[in-house]
Write a protein that holds these residues in place. Structure first.
Motif, PDB file in Angstrom:
ATOM      1  N   ARG A 180      34.693-132.831 -21.927  1.00  0.00           N
ATOM      2  CA  ARG A 180      34.167-131.984 -22.998  1.00  0.00           C
ATOM      3  C   ARG A 180      35.303-131.307 -23.772  1.00  0.00           C
ATOM      4  O   ARG A 180      35.334-131.322 -25.001  1.00  0.00           O
ATOM      5  CB  ARG A 180      33.215-130.931 -22.425  1.00  0.00           C
ATOM      6  N   ASP A 181      36.250-130.715 -23.058  1.00  0.00           N
ATOM      7  CA  ASP A 181      37.386-130.039 -23.701  1.00  0.00           C
ATOM      8  C   ASP A 181      38.242-131.029 -24.496  1.00  0.00           C
ATOM      9  O   ASP A 181      38.689-130.738 -25.604  1.00  0.00           O
ATOM     10  CB  ASP A 181      38.256-129.326 -22.661  1.00  0.00           C
ATOM     11  N   PHE A 182      38.445-132.181 -23.910  1.00  0.00           N
ATOM     12  CA  PHE A 182      39.263-133.208 -24.549  1.00  0.00           C
ATOM     13  C   PHE A 182      38.620-133.660 -25.865  1.00  0.00           C
ATOM     14  O   PHE A 182      39.285-133.757 -26.898  1.00  0.00           O
ATOM     15  CB  PHE A 182      39.442-134.399 -23.593  1.00  0.00           C
ATOM     16  N   ARG A 183      37.330-133.899 -25.828  1.00  0.00           N
ATOM     17  CA  ARG A 183      36.622-134.329 -27.036  1.00  0.00           C
ATOM     18  C   ARG A 183      36.668-133.264 -28.140  1.00  0.00           C
ATOM     19  O   ARG A 183      36.796-133.596 -29.317  1.00  0.00           O
ATOM     20  CB  ARG A 183      35.181-134.694 -26.712  1.00  0.00           C
ATOM     21  N   VAL A 184      36.609-131.998 -27.767  1.00  0.00           N
ATOM     22  CA  VAL A 184      36.705-130.914 -28.749  1.00  0.00           C
ATOM     23  C   VAL A 184      38.088-130.916 -29.390  1.00  0.00           C
ATOM     24  O   VAL A 184      38.224-130.788 -30.612  1.00  0.00           O
ATOM     25  CB  VAL A 184      36.393-129.541 -28.097  1.00  0.00           C
ATOM     26  N   LEU A 185      39.121-131.091 -28.581  1.00  0.00           N
ATOM     27  CA  LEU A 185      40.489-131.142 -29.115  1.00  0.00           C
ATOM     28  C   LEU A 185      40.665-132.319 -30.064  1.00  0.00           C
ATOM     29  O   LEU A 185      41.273-132.190 -31.132  1.00  0.00           O
ATOM     30  CB  LEU A 185      41.503-131.212 -27.971  1.00  0.00           C
ATOM     31  N   VAL A 186      40.148-133.464 -29.678  1.00  0.00           N
ATOM     32  CA  VAL A 186      40.240-134.651 -30.531  1.00  0.00           C
ATOM     33  C   VAL A 186      39.494-134.416 -31.839  1.00  0.00           C
ATOM     34  O   VAL A 186      40.010-134.708 -32.925  1.00  0.00           O
ATOM     35  CB  VAL A 186      39.690-135.902 -29.802  1.00  0.00           C
ATOM     36  N   LYS A 187      38.301-133.852 -31.750  1.00  0.00           N
ATOM     37  CA  LYS A 187      37.488-133.615 -32.950  1.00  0.00           C
ATOM     38  C   LYS A 187      38.147-132.632 -33.908  1.00  0.00           C
ATOM     39  O   LYS A 187      38.093-132.811 -35.127  1.00  0.00           O
ATOM     40  CB  LYS A 187      36.111-133.087 -32.542  1.00  0.00           C
ATOM     41  N   ASN A 188      38.807-131.605 -33.384  1.00  0.00           N
ATOM     42  CA  ASN A 188      39.370-130.546 -34.222  1.00  0.00           C
ATOM     43  C   ASN A 188      40.814-130.795 -34.667  1.00  0.00           C
ATOM     44  O   ASN A 188      41.356-130.004 -35.427  1.00  0.00           O
ATOM     45  CB  ASN A 188      39.292-129.203 -33.494  1.00  0.00           C
ATOM     46  N   HIS A 189      41.416-131.861 -34.187  1.00  0.00           N
ATOM     47  CA  HIS A 189      42.814-132.149 -34.529  1.00  0.00           C
ATOM     48  C   HIS A 189      42.920-132.653 -35.974  1.00  0.00           C
ATOM     49  O   HIS A 189      42.038-133.368 -36.458  1.00  0.00           O
ATOM     50  CB  HIS A 189      43.388-133.182 -33.562  1.00  0.00           C
ATOM     51  N   ASN A 190      43.987-132.302 -36.653  1.00  0.00           N
ATOM     52  CA  ASN A 190      44.228-132.762 -38.024  1.00  0.00           C
ATOM     53  C   ASN A 190      44.891-134.147 -37.988  1.00  0.00           C
ATOM     54  O   ASN A 190      46.110-134.264 -37.958  1.00  0.00           O
ATOM     55  CB  ASN A 190      45.111-131.763 -38.775  1.00  0.00           C
ATOM     56  N   TRP A 191      44.086-135.173 -38.017  1.00  0.00           N
ATOM     57  CA  TRP A 191      44.587-136.546 -37.912  1.00  0.00           C
ATOM     58  C   TRP A 191      45.220-137.022 -39.211  1.00  0.00           C
ATOM     59  O   TRP A 191      46.015-137.960 -39.198  1.00  0.00           O
ATOM     60  CB  TRP A 191      43.452-137.478 -37.493  1.00  0.00           C
ATOM     61  N   SER A 192      44.909-136.381 -40.313  1.00  0.00           N
ATOM     62  CA  SER A 192      45.446-136.841 -41.600  1.00  0.00           C
ATOM     63  C   SER A 192      46.967-136.688 -41.686  1.00  0.00           C
ATOM     64  O   SER A 192      47.602-137.344 -42.500  1.00  0.00           O
ATOM     65  CB  SER A 192      44.780-136.103 -42.758  1.00  0.00           C
ATOM     66  N   LYS A 193      47.558-135.871 -40.838  1.00  0.00           N
ATOM     67  CA  LYS A 193      49.016-135.713 -40.878  1.00  0.00           C
ATOM     68  C   LYS A 193      49.753-136.955 -40.358  1.00  0.00           C
ATOM     69  O   LYS A 193      50.964-137.044 -40.446  1.00  0.00           O
ATOM     70  CB  LYS A 193      49.456-134.457 -40.131  1.00  0.00           C
ATOM     71  N   TYR A 194      49.006-137.913 -39.860  1.00  0.00           N
ATOM     72  CA  TYR A 194      49.611-139.149 -39.362  1.00  0.00           C
ATOM     73  C   TYR A 194      49.538-140.277 -40.400  1.00  0.00           C
ATOM     74  O   TYR A 194      49.786-141.431 -40.083  1.00  0.00           O
ATOM     75  CB  TYR A 194      48.926-139.584 -38.053  1.00  0.00           C
ATOM     76  N   LYS A 195      49.226-139.918 -41.637  1.00  0.00           N
ATOM     77  CA  LYS A 195      49.122-140.886 -42.721  1.00  0.00           C
ATOM     78  C   LYS A 195      50.432-141.671 -42.852  1.00  0.00           C
ATOM     79  O   LYS A 195      51.517-141.093 -42.922  1.00  0.00           O
ATOM     80  CB  LYS A 195      48.819-140.152 -44.038  1.00  0.00           C
TER      81      LYS A 195
END
Length: 169
Positions: A46-61
Motif C-alpha cells: 500500500r505504501d509503495f503504491r502511494v509513493l509510485v502514484k505521487n512521484h513526479n515521473w515527468s522529470k525522467y523525460k
C-alpha cells in the motif's frame, strides 16, 4: 628532389567504425527503490503504491533509467514492473538492473538496428578508445553483426591495430 609523403591509411579501403558515434545522448539515471522500503528492508504494498502514484515521473523525460534496489531486500517483480510502467511514457529506455546493464541494452538495440551493408567485403577497424561508457559487450555485439559481411576486422586505430578476423574468401 624529395619523395612525396603518401598517407597510405587515408588512401586505403579501411573503414573505421566508432561505437562512440552512435552513443545516444541523454542523462543516465540509477533509480534506487531502497528509500521506498519500510526501514530499507520491507516493501509494504500500500505504501509503495502511494509513493509510485505521487512521484513526479515527468522529470525522467528523455532519460535512460536503470531501476535497482541497492539493499538486500526481497522485491517482488511486480514492484519493478509498476515503476517501469510509470517510467515508460517518459524515459527513452528503462531496465531493471545497474547502469552497465542499461548501456549494454542500449547498445544491443542500436547495433541490432544498424544497416552495415556499406562494410561488405571491406577491412573494418573497430575503434577502441572512447570517452563515453561503452560496455565491453557492445564490441561483441558489433563483431557478430560485422563478421558475416566484412573482409577483415581489426581493433584499435589505423596506425596500430590488432587483427581479430579475416574472411576465408
Amino acid at each position: 628532389m624529395q619523395d612525396e609523403i603518401v598517407n597510405r591509411v587515408a588512401n586505403s579501403k579501411l573503414v573505421t567504425f566508432d561505437l562512440e558515434e552512435i552513443y545516444p545522448e541523454g542523462e543516465r539515471i540509477l533509480f534506487d527503490i531502497k528509500d521506498w522500503l519500510f526501514q530499507e528492508l520491507i516493501l509494504k504494498e500500500r505504501d509503495f503504491r502511494v509513493l509510485v502514484k505521487n512521484h513526479n515521473w515527468s522529470k525522467y523525460k528523455k532519460t535512460f533509467v536503470a531501476v535497482t534496489c541497492s539493499v538486500d531486500a526481497i522485491i517482488p517483480s511486480w514492484a519493478y514492473m509498476l515503476i517501469a510502467a510509470e517510467l515508460a511514457p517518459h524515459a527513452n529506455k528503462v531496465v531493471i538492473g545497474n547502469l552497465e546493464l542499461l548501456e549494454t541494452v542500449i547498445y544491443q538495440e542500436l547495433i541490432g538496428f544498424l544497416d552495415l551493408r556499406h562494410l561488405a567485403d571491406k577491412p573494418v577497424i573497430i575503434k577502441g578508445c572512447a570517452d563515453k561508457p561503452i560496455p565491453p559487450s557492445a564490441f561483441a555485439f558489433l563483431i557478430q553483426k560485422i563478421q558475416p559481411i566484412a573482409k577483415s576486422i581489426m581493433f584499435g586505430e589505423a596506425c596500430s591495430t590488432v587483427p581479430l578476423y579475416k574472411s576465408k574468401n
